[in-house]
Design a protein around this motif. Sequence first.
Motif, PDB file in Angstrom:
ATOM      1  N   UNK A   1       0.798  -1.228   0.000  1.00 55.24           N
ATOM      2  CA  UNK A   1       0.000   0.000   0.000  1.00 55.24           C
ATOM      3  C   UNK A   1       0.831   1.279   0.000  1.00 55.24           C
ATOM      4  N   UNK A   2       2.105   1.175   0.391  1.00 59.63           N
ATOM      5  CA  UNK A   2       2.920   2.395   0.392  1.00 59.63           C
ATOM      6  C   UNK A   2       3.424   2.680  -1.024  1.00 59.63           C
ATOM      7  N   UNK A   3       3.731   3.955  -1.277  1.00 57.60           N
ATOM      8  CA  UNK A   3       4.197   4.343  -2.610  1.00 57.60           C
ATOM      9  C   UNK A   3       5.615   3.858  -2.874  1.00 57.60           C
TER      10      UNK A   3
ATOM     11  N   UNK B   1       6.132  -4.596  -3.685  1.00 63.23           N
ATOM     12  CA  UNK B   1       5.957  -3.933  -4.983  1.00 63.23           C
ATOM     13  C   UNK B   1       4.826  -2.914  -4.841  1.00 63.23           C
ATOM     14  N   UNK B   2       5.017  -1.714  -5.365  1.00 63.62           N
ATOM     15  CA  UNK B   2       3.984  -0.674  -5.204  1.00 63.62           C
ATOM     16  C   UNK B   2       3.019  -0.650  -6.395  1.00 63.62           C
ATOM     17  N   UNK B   3       1.913   0.066  -6.182  1.00 64.13           N
ATOM     18  CA  UNK B   3       0.912   0.199  -7.244  1.00 64.13           C
ATOM     19  C   UNK B   3       1.501   0.881  -8.476  1.00 64.13           C
ATOM     20  N   UNK B   4       2.295   1.935  -8.259  1.00 62.73           N
ATOM     21  CA  UNK B   4       2.865   2.666  -9.404  1.00 62.73           C
ATOM     22  C   UNK B   4       3.797   1.761 -10.215  1.00 62.73           C
TER      23      UNK B   4
ATOM     24  N   UNK C   1      -7.799  -5.315   7.248  1.00 59.15           N
ATOM     25  CA  UNK C   1      -7.205  -3.978   7.324  1.00 59.15           C
ATOM     26  C   UNK C   1      -6.177  -3.771   6.198  1.00 59.15           C
ATOM     27  N   UNK C   2      -5.322  -4.790   5.972  1.00 60.58           N
ATOM     28  CA  UNK C   2      -4.344  -4.619   4.888  1.00 60.58           C
ATOM     29  C   UNK C   2      -5.054  -4.624   3.533  1.00 60.58           C
TER      30      UNK C   2
ATOM     31  N   UNK D   1      -6.341  -1.798  -1.280  1.00 63.63           N
ATOM     32  CA  UNK D   1      -7.368  -1.438  -2.259  1.00 63.63           C
ATOM     33  C   UNK D   1      -7.326   0.069  -2.536  1.00 63.63           C
ATOM     34  N   UNK D   2      -7.197   0.854  -1.487  1.00 68.37           N
ATOM     35  CA  UNK D   2      -7.127   2.317  -1.660  1.00 68.37           C
ATOM     36  C   UNK D   2      -5.887   2.714  -2.475  1.00 68.37           C
ATOM     37  N   UNK D   3      -4.762   2.059  -2.166  1.00 66.84           N
ATOM     38  CA  UNK D   3      -3.521   2.382  -2.886  1.00 66.84           C
ATOM     39  C   UNK D   3      -3.648   2.013  -4.361  1.00 66.84           C
ATOM     40  N   UNK D   4      -4.255   0.873  -4.632  1.00 71.22           N
ATOM     41  CA  UNK D   4      -4.429   0.430  -6.021  1.00 71.22           C
ATOM     42  C   UNK D   4      -5.300   1.435  -6.780  1.00 71.22           C
ATOM     43  N   UNK D   5      -6.397   1.827  -6.162  1.00 69.78           N
ATOM     44  CA  UNK D   5      -7.318   2.765  -6.815  1.00 69.78           C
ATOM     45  C   UNK D   5      -6.659   4.124  -7.054  1.00 69.78           C
TER      46      UNK D   5
END
Length: 251
Positions: A68-70, A78-81, A107-108, A113-117
Amino acid sequence: MRRRVIAGNWKMFKTQAETRAFFAAFAPLVSRAKHCDMVIAPPFTAIRAAVEAARNTDIAISAQNLHWEKEGAFTGEISAAMLVEAGCRYVIIGHSERRQFFGETDESVAKKTKAALAAGLLPIVCVGETLAQRESGQTHKVCKTQFLDGPGTLTPEEFSRILIAYEPVWAIGTGRTATPEIAADVHKFLRECAAEKFSASPASALRILYGGSVKPDNIKGLMAQEELDGALVGGASLDAKSFASIVNFAS
Ligand code: PGA
């Protein structure tokens, strides 16, 4: 009408060479499939090979997890970006194997999910009960908690961009598929949870996939249920012919 999605979750299978071989066989078999969205989730190391092999096809690529972190000191994550840059359009979040073996919690799941979106990925958020939970009559309770503490924490705008996969743990990799009726019951229940938490319109637009021992010989029966908006396929997605016949369930 919700557009169906047939997604393959390769788990920890296939090298880059095996990925290229799969796509060479699979892409021609589904080139006329226009009735559903097609997604394949290879392991991280094969994402790039899959993205390149899927170019000029309608097949979208997914990751199986993210952090979830950048960025930061999170060895092995691995990050979403990073996934977006590699060419992913989707990401699977909260698969029961991650909950069971890697300590993933509701919770994770919510944070991921928020980070992905935020990065523009389409999350496929997994929920589902274990055999013991089903046998003790807790299926709805367990799924409701996973829903409320995961996707239920999103804003309405965020919620409108996710997909959910109902994957009863007892049906995953066991050859024991939920009957279409059992699956439809939980899908309907999850949609009611969504309507209660958000409102009727995003709930009726929400796509809920079924996962757990989906095979070429049971996909038609599952897809005959209006509540099932597609499938998340593990084992049977590893073979090009078998996954193609699942995608082509309508023909
Ligand atoms: P399976 O896996 O189709 O092999 O049961 C489904 C999943 O875990 O997504």
